[in-house]
Scaffold this active site. Structure first.
Site, PDB file in Angstrom:
ATOM      1  N   TYR A  54       0.900  -1.310  -0.124  1.00 36.62           N
ATOM      2  CA  TYR A  54      -0.004  -0.028   0.137  1.00 36.62           C
ATOM      3  C   TYR A  54       0.904   1.281   0.084  1.00 36.62           C
ATOM      4  O   TYR A  54       1.779   1.301   0.676  1.00 36.62           O
ATOM      5  CB  TYR A  54      -0.860  -0.013   1.049  1.00 36.62           C
ATOM      6  CG  TYR A  54      -1.559   1.438   1.428  1.00 36.62           C
ATOM      7  CD1 TYR A  54      -2.831   1.803   0.299  1.00 36.62           C
ATOM      8  CD2 TYR A  54      -1.374   2.204   2.247  1.00 36.62           C
ATOM      9  CE1 TYR A  54      -3.365   2.937   0.613  1.00 36.62           C
ATOM     10  CE2 TYR A  54      -1.962   3.611   2.217  1.00 36.62           C
ATOM     11  CZ  TYR A  54      -2.871   3.887   1.527  1.00 36.62           C
ATOM     12  OH  TYR A  54      -3.520   5.198   1.630  1.00 36.62           O
ATOM     13  N   ASN A 200       0.776  13.257   3.640  1.00 29.56           N
ATOM     14  CA  ASN A 200       0.199  12.470   4.619  1.00 29.56           C
ATOM     15  C   ASN A 200       0.437  12.527   5.808  1.00 29.56           C
ATOM     16  O   ASN A 200       1.356  11.807   6.515  1.00 29.56           O
ATOM     17  CB  ASN A 200       0.293  10.874   4.331  1.00 29.56           C
ATOM     18  CG  ASN A 200      -0.496   9.876   5.040  1.00 29.56           C
ATOM     19  OD1 ASN A 200      -0.377   8.727   4.870  1.00 29.56           O
ATOM     20  ND2 ASN A 200      -1.813  10.296   5.310  1.00 29.56           N
ATOM     21  N   GLU A 418     -12.327   5.570   5.609  1.00 28.00           N
ATOM     22  CA  GLU A 418     -11.728   6.443   6.688  1.00 28.00           C
ATOM     23  C   GLU A 418     -13.023   7.106   7.519  1.00 28.00           C
ATOM     24  O   GLU A 418     -13.598   8.088   6.994  1.00 28.00           O
ATOM     25  CB  GLU A 418     -11.150   7.625   6.157  1.00 28.00           C
ATOM     26  CG  GLU A 418      -9.819   7.248   5.197  1.00 28.00           C
ATOM     27  CD  GLU A 418      -9.392   7.899   4.345  1.00 28.00           C
ATOM     28  OE1 GLU A 418      -9.606   9.170   4.303  1.00 28.00           O
ATOM     29  OE2 GLU A 418      -8.503   7.785   3.614  1.00 28.00           O
TER      30      GLU A 418
END
Length: 505
Positions: A54, A200, A418
């Site tokens: 990922y 991020n 999320e």
């Protein structure tokens, strides 16, 4: 000009803000550079092995199950930045963007994000040369990182979007590619994981909360200054600040506040005047018990924030131990800690403002001061400082509105992948705004207290006398009614910039 080395572990809030303001410069430590190279090599080895991981060769969020081929990895990162750069609203101030960029660079320099040193080198060059990407403020949910704001930052780094560039004439905007080329910098071509690592993280939240903490550290001192001045202005009792009272309730902040007020009142002639009053209102008598918890909250937030700005907050993280490499997915990008702290500090701003407004109300009362209502020189003909109090009350209402928590509201996103977000970006910005409103309430209190002290024949405490002199350097006494906006805003700006801390140097 001093130089600060970043290594992902030792950056302080004060140094970071100084760098963002152009007072100091920044460079990447050699150790951090080596750690980043090892981390990037680990990412490259994953790609060569054709292992699916990922964030490296997959889609993002709810599309994490989609595998992306080697020949499309650069496009994957570029598309990530472009698609996420969709923030709206008023732009962040350039120095706030530089602070956000520095926090992101420091996080990447920890060496567990799989990013080349060249990425941080470009960020450092832009910070030192004061080239700030244009970043709309609204777009982050305070989880998954501050994705939209940081994407606008990254967009400028790849030569797209706009930048604000500082010159002798101030900040001016230009296309990012032009801004970079004008000083000999080349835009980045993002490699695997680098776009994700840039966006991020919790860097926008950290920037707003860092500024809020510094503002509040200054303002809670100003609040104690205001208590002492207002107490003298109504000829209030000093007994509630007796050291013994606070020693038997030994909260650190409460004792700091009481000691500060007590010291400011030392050698007061006003206190020696006989009075029939037995007790003062809570807004005076309980001020250390109200200000003290705020001092404790600020200190706790500072400790948490100093950890946060020296943390790796992207996902996944790359751990290298000799020849062993492990890519681990987690949730360090979640800003719940920052969001909760911002909610607490916003409430603290309201409480400091609310109790300050109550003290202003007492100074306006002729039954307490013995002077004309609202300190008017000619009651009826003049209104004195009546509306200065009204403005403080209006500011308190604004602070009340802003004290509502943001972390208690959740909007699941990314097809419920999320499903819990902190709303910390909203919260931290709100708190920064609250500190500015608080500075205006305290400014109004100091102006009102100074006006009353002018009319008292006895001498106030040594510290109060110095604070009064400081106020009078900027605000003239009220000989007659006049517009007060510029006076109030002048003192407010000085308080939030910490100028009052120089009074006792």
């Amino acid at each position: 000009m001093g130089v600060v080395e970043i290594d992902g572990s030792s950056l302080t809030i004060e140094d970071a803000v100084a760098i963002s303001r152009g007072i100091m410069q920044v460079q990447l430590s050699n150790e951090a550079r080596d750690n980043m190279r090892r981390s990037k090599s680990a990412v490259d080895s994953i790609i060569e092995s054709n292992e699916v991981v990922y964030g490296i060769n997959t889609g993002f969020g709810a599309m994490s199950s989609v595998t992306v081929g080697k020949d499309e990895l650069e496009d994957l990162q570029k598309n990530l930045i472009r698609s996420h750069a969709c923030g709206v609203g008023k732009n962040m101030e350039p120095e706030q963007v530089l602070l956000m960029m520095l926090f992101r660079a420091n996080s990447l320099s920890k060496g567990v994000s799989g990013t080349r040193p060249e990425v941080v080198d470009l960020m450092i060059s832009m910070i030192n040369l004061r080239i700030a990407p244009v970043v709309p403020r609204i777009g982050s949910l305070g989880a998954s990182g501050d994705l939209a704001p940081l994407s606008h930052m990254a967009l400028s780094m790849i030569g797209e979007g706009e930048c604000s560039v500082y010159s002798e004439s101030g900040w001016g905007n230009s296309p990012s590619l032009e801004a970079l080329e004008n000083i000999g910098l080349k835009p980045l071509v993002l490699e695997a994981k680098e776009g994700l690592s840039l966006i991020n993280g919790t860097s926008q939240m950290c920037a707003y909360l860092a500024l809020s903490v510094l503002n509040l550290e200054s303002l809670v001192m100003a609040a104690d200054f205001a208590v002492a001045c207002s107490l003298e202005s109504i000829r209030g009792l000093h007994a509630p600040f007796d050291k013994r009272i606070h020693q038997v309730r030994p909260h650190i902040g409460q004792n700091i506040s009481a000691a500060r007020i007590r010291e400011l009142l030392a050698n007061s002639s006003i206190a020696k005047v006989p009075t029939s009053r037995v007790q003062d209102a809570y807004c005076f008598r309980c001020s250390p018990q109200v200000h003290g918890p705020v001092i404790d909250m600020i200190e706790n937030t500072r400790k948490m924030l100093e950890i946060e700005i020296n943390s790796a907050t992207d996902n996944p993280l790359v751990f290298v131990n000799g020849d062993d490499v492990e890519i681990v997915s987690g949730g360090n990008f979640h800003g719940q800690n920052l969001g909760l702290a911002s909610d607490i500090l916003a409430m603290a701003c309201h409480e400091l403002g609310s109790i300050s407004e109550r003290r202003i109300n007492k100074i306006m009362d002729p039954k307490l001061t013995g002077f004309g209502a609202f300190l008017a020189n000619k009651e009826g003909l003049e209104s004195g400082l009546m509306i200065v109090h009204y403005v403080a009350a209006a500011l308190t209402s604004e602070l009340h509105l802003l004290s509502n928590p943001t972390t208690t509201y959740n909007v699941p996103v990314s097809l419920d992948k999320e499903d819990h977000v902190s709303m910390g970006a909203t919260g931290t910005y709100r708190t920064l705004k609250s500190t500015k409103l608080l500075s205006q309430v305290l400014a109004n209190e100091l102006i009102c207290a100074s006006e009353a002290i002018d009319r008292i024949s006895e001498s106030p405490g040594d510290g109060v006398r110095k604070i009064h002199y400081w106020v009078r350097n900027y605000v003239n006494p009220m000989d007659s009614d006049r517009a007060m906006t510029s006076d109030c805003e002048k003192i407010s700006a000085l308080l939030i910039n910490g100028d009052h801390s120089s009074i006792f140097r």
